[in-house]
Enzyme design. Sequence first.
Site, PDB file in Angstrom:
ATOM      1  N   ARG A 150       0.828  -1.216   0.000  1.00 31.64           N
ATOM      2  CA  ARG A 150       0.000   0.000   0.000  1.00 31.64           C
ATOM      3  C   ARG A 150       0.860   1.263   0.000  1.00 31.64           C
ATOM      4  NH1 ARG A 150      -2.864  -3.791   3.130  1.00 31.64           N
ATOM      5  NH2 ARG A 150      -1.210  -3.544   4.625  1.00 31.64           N
ATOM      6  N   ILE A 151       1.832   1.347   0.917  1.00 25.54           N
ATOM      7  CA  ILE A 151       2.629   2.575   1.021  1.00 25.54           C
ATOM      8  C   ILE A 151       3.630   2.673  -0.135  1.00 25.54           C
ATOM      9  CG2 ILE A 151       4.259   3.862   2.465  1.00 25.54           C
ATOM     10  CD1 ILE A 151       2.854   2.533   4.922  1.00 25.54           C
ATOM     11  N   ARG A 234       9.962   0.083   9.728  1.00 28.30           N
ATOM     12  CA  ARG A 234      10.257  -0.341  11.099  1.00 28.30           C
ATOM     13  C   ARG A 234      11.770  -0.303  11.300  1.00 28.30           C
ATOM     14  NH1 ARG A 234       5.944   0.704  12.088  1.00 28.30           N
ATOM     15  NH2 ARG A 234       4.263  -0.474  13.045  1.00 28.30           N
ATOM     16  N   ASP A 258      12.426   7.671  10.263  1.00 29.33           N
ATOM     17  CA  ASP A 258      11.253   7.954  11.103  1.00 29.33           C
ATOM     18  C   ASP A 258      11.131   6.898  12.199  1.00 29.33           C
ATOM     19  OD1 ASP A 258       8.828   9.333  11.777  1.00 29.33           O
ATOM     20  OD2 ASP A 258       7.692   7.698  10.862  1.00 29.33           O
ATOM     21  N   GLU A 263      12.574   2.180  20.300  1.00 29.77           N
ATOM     22  CA  GLU A 263      11.810   3.443  20.356  1.00 29.77           C
ATOM     23  C   GLU A 263      11.169   3.629  21.719  1.00 29.77           C
ATOM     24  OE1 GLU A 263       9.038   3.692  17.120  1.00 29.77           O
ATOM     25  OE2 GLU A 263      10.567   3.364  15.628  1.00 29.77           O
ATOM     26  N   HIS A 282       8.855   8.656  14.747  1.00 27.11           N
ATOM     27  CA  HIS A 282       7.808   7.736  14.280  1.00 27.11           C
ATOM     28  C   HIS A 282       6.479   8.491  14.053  1.00 27.11           C
ATOM     29  CE1 HIS A 282       6.614   3.222  14.428  1.00 27.11           C
ATOM     30  NE2 HIS A 282       5.827   3.869  13.588  1.00 27.11           N
ATOM     31  N   ILE A 283       6.561   9.490  13.178  1.00 32.83           N
ATOM     32  CA  ILE A 283       5.390  10.346  12.934  1.00 32.83           C
ATOM     33  C   ILE A 283       4.698  10.041  11.603  1.00 32.83           C
ATOM     34  CG2 ILE A 283       6.117  12.296  14.368  1.00 32.83           C
ATOM     35  CD1 ILE A 283       7.095  13.631  11.680  1.00 32.83           C
ATOM     36  N   GLY A 284       5.112   8.941  10.956  1.00 31.43           N
ATOM     37  CA  GLY A 284       4.559   8.621   9.623  1.00 31.43           C
ATOM     38  C   GLY A 284       3.051   8.712   9.560  1.00 31.43           C
ATOM     39  N   ALA A 285       2.384   8.174  10.567  1.00 30.42           N
ATOM     40  CA  ALA A 285       0.917   8.135  10.550  1.00 30.42           C
ATOM     41  C   ALA A 285       0.308   9.311  11.313  1.00 30.42           C
ATOM     42  CB  ALA A 285       0.437   6.829  11.165  1.00 30.42           C
TER      43      ALA A 285
HETATM   44  P1  NAD Z   1       1.831  -3.799   2.914  1.00 33.60           P
HETATM   45  O1  NAD Z   1       1.637  -5.115   3.591  1.00 33.60           O
HETATM   46  O2  NAD Z   1       0.755  -3.253   2.063  1.00 33.60           O
HETATM   47  O3  NAD Z   1       3.157  -3.878   2.009  1.00 33.60           O
HETATM   48  C1  NAD Z   1       4.328  -4.520   2.415  1.00 33.60           C
HETATM   49  C2  NAD Z   1       4.996  -5.061   1.158  1.00 33.60           C
HETATM   50  O4  NAD Z   1       6.226  -5.668   1.558  1.00 33.60           O
HETATM   51  C3  NAD Z   1       4.166  -6.145   0.455  1.00 33.60           C
HETATM   52  O5  NAD Z   1       3.989  -5.818  -0.906  1.00 33.60           O
HETATM   53  C4  NAD Z   1       5.004  -7.407   0.605  1.00 33.60           C
HETATM   54  O6  NAD Z   1       4.926  -8.247  -0.541  1.00 33.60           O
HETATM   55  C5  NAD Z   1       6.399  -6.841   0.772  1.00 33.60           C
HETATM   56  N1  NAD Z   1       7.321  -7.748   1.432  1.00 33.60           N
HETATM   57  C6  NAD Z   1       7.086  -8.570   2.486  1.00 33.60           C
HETATM   58  N2  NAD Z   1       8.214  -9.251   2.804  1.00 33.60           N
HETATM   59  C7  NAD Z   1       9.160  -8.833   1.943  1.00 33.60           C
HETATM   60  C8  NAD Z   1      10.541  -9.150   1.768  1.00 33.60           C
HETATM   61  N3  NAD Z   1      11.145 -10.064   2.548  1.00 33.60           N
HETATM   62  N4  NAD Z   1      11.247  -8.518   0.799  1.00 33.60           N
HETATM   63  C9  NAD Z   1      10.645  -7.597  -0.005  1.00 33.60           C
HETATM   64  N5  NAD Z   1       9.321  -7.267   0.092  1.00 33.60           N
HETATM   65  C10 NAD Z   1       8.603  -7.887   1.061  1.00 33.60           C
HETATM   66  O7  NAD Z   1       2.238  -2.800   4.062  1.00 33.60           O
HETATM   67  P2  NAD Z   1       2.129  -1.190   4.031  1.00 33.60           P
HETATM   68  O8  NAD Z   1       0.785  -0.781   4.486  1.00 33.60           O
HETATM   69  O9  NAD Z   1       2.661  -0.685   2.753  1.00 33.60           O
HETATM   70  O10 NAD Z   1       3.129  -0.831   5.215  1.00 33.60           O
HETATM   71  C11 NAD Z   1       4.517  -1.159   5.140  1.00 33.60           C
HETATM   72  C12 NAD Z   1       5.124  -1.014   6.519  1.00 33.60           C
HETATM   73  O11 NAD Z   1       5.180   0.372   6.855  1.00 33.60           O
HETATM   74  C13 NAD Z   1       4.263  -1.627   7.641  1.00 33.60           C
HETATM   75  O12 NAD Z   1       4.526  -2.987   7.810  1.00 33.60           O
HETATM   76  C14 NAD Z   1       4.625  -0.822   8.845  1.00 33.60           C
HETATM   77  O13 NAD Z   1       5.624  -1.500   9.569  1.00 33.60           O
HETATM   78  C15 NAD Z   1       5.181   0.471   8.270  1.00 33.60           C
HETATM   79  N6  NAD Z   1       4.369   1.634   8.681  1.00 33.60           N
HETATM   80  C16 NAD Z   1       4.997   2.645   9.324  1.00 33.60           C
HETATM   81  C17 NAD Z   1       4.282   3.774   9.707  1.00 33.60           C
HETATM   82  C18 NAD Z   1       4.972   4.934  10.390  1.00 33.60           C
HETATM   83  O14 NAD Z   1       4.340   5.599  11.209  1.00 33.60           O
HETATM   84  N7  NAD Z   1       6.216   5.237  10.084  1.00 33.60           N
HETATM   85  C19 NAD Z   1       2.912   3.843   9.468  1.00 33.60           C
HETATM   86  C20 NAD Z   1       2.300   2.800   8.776  1.00 33.60           C
HETATM   87  C21 NAD Z   1       3.045   1.687   8.392  1.00 33.60           C
END
Ligand code: NAD
Length: 326
Positions: A150-151, A234, A258, A263, A282-285
Site C-alpha cells: 500500500r505505502i 520499522r 522515522d 523506540e 515515528h510520525i509517519g501516521a
Molecule cells: P503492505 O503489507 O501493504 O506492504 C508490504 C509489502 O512488503 C508487500 O507488498 C510485501 O509483498 C512486501 N514484502 C514482504 N516481505 C518482503 C521481503 N522479505 N522482501 C521484499 N518485500 C517484502 O504494508 P504497508 O501498508 O505498505 O506498510 C509497510 C510497513 O510500513 C508496515 O509494515 C509498517 O511497519 C510500516 N508503517 C509505518 C508507519 C509509520 O508511522 N512510520 C505507518 C504505517 C506503516
Amino acid sequence: MDILISEELDSPAIRKLGEKYQLLRAPELWKTPAKLRAAIHNVRAVMVRNQTQLTADVLAEANGLLAIGRVGVGLDNIDVEVATERGIVVIAPLNANAISVAELTLGFILSLARKIPCSDRFTKAGSWDRKGGTGMELDKKTVAIFGFGRIGRMVAARARAFGMRIVVFDPFVKADSPHLGEVGATLATQLEEALAVADFVTVHLPLTGETRHLFNVKAFAAMKPGSFFINTSRGGVMDETALLHFLSEGHLGGAALDVREIEPPQERSDFEKMDQVILTPHIGAFTHEAQTRTLESVCDDMDRVLSGQPAVNFVNMSEPGKTKES
Ligand code: NAD
C-alpha cells in the site's frame, strides 16, 4: 470490563465508544508486561498502538478476549498467529495511513536532495551559505522502493510525478503486475540489483524474521556511493550500527529515519550529530487525517465485534472464532 486501552490513546471516537462500553484506560500499562498480563485477563477487547507487546504468553492470559484493535498498520507487536488460534479478531485499518506515510517519505526525499533541514538550521544560526546548500534535482534520479504494498505503491506514484525512475524490490510482486506498469517501474529480482542503481533507497517492508536487519553491512555496501537511505517502515529492518558506519565514512550521502531499532532510543547516538541525517519520532501516521480515519475505523469495528456483528477492517477473521477454515 469491556475494552482495555494500554497506551496513550484518546479521540472523539474513543469517547463515543466509552458511552456504550466500559473502558479501562491505562496509558502506561504497555511498559509493564506482568501488569498487562494481569489486566488482560478479564477484558473483552484491547486497543493498542505499536508499543504494547501482545505476545503468545500475554494472549495466553486473555481468556475472554474477542478482539484486538490495532490503531495503525504494522503488526510486529501482535502475535497474529496465536490470536488466530485463539479465535481473537485482529482489527487493523490497513489503508488508513498509507497516504500520510507516503507523503512523509516524499518529504524526506526532497529534504535530503535539497538539504532543507540543515540549510534551515544554518540560516537561523546566522549564516547565508548558498554554496553549502547546493543540492540535487529529483528529475531522472532513481528511487528503489523496497516493499511494493500500500505505502510503497503510493510513494512510487508521487515519485513518478517528480520525474523519478522507479525500481521495485518485492519478491511477492509479479513482473506483469499492473501496479508496476502504472508508475513505469522496473522490478528487480535481486536486492543488490536495486541497491546498485538507486540514488534513493526507501523501505516499506513489514518487520518479519526475513526482513530483520535486511539492511546490513552487505546491503549498505551495495548502495551507490553518495546515495540516500530512507526508512519509514520499522527500525528493525536496518542494522543501525552498520548504517552509522557507512554514513560516517561517507559512502552514503545521508539518511532519513522515522523509525528506530529501539523506540524511543535509550541513548543518544552519532546520528544526532550528523547534518546529513534527518530524524523524526515515528510520525509517519501522525497527520490529523490519518489519525481520525484510523481511530474511527478501529472504534467502529470494536463496536461491531462487541455487539455481535462482523468487523469490516480486520487481519485474520471478521468474527471471534471464525477463521477462514471454520
Ligand atoms: P503492505 O503489507 O501493504 O506492504 C508490504 C509489502 O512488503 C508487500 O507488498 C510485501 O509483498 C512486501 N514484502 C514482504 N516481505 C518482503 C521481503 N522479505 N522482501 C521484499 N518485500 C517484502 O504494508 P504497508 O501498508 O505498505 O506498510 C509497510 C510497513 O510500513 C508496515 O509494515 C509498517 O511497519 C510500516 N508503517 C509505518 C508507519 C509509520 O508511522 N512510520 C505507518 C504505517 C506503516
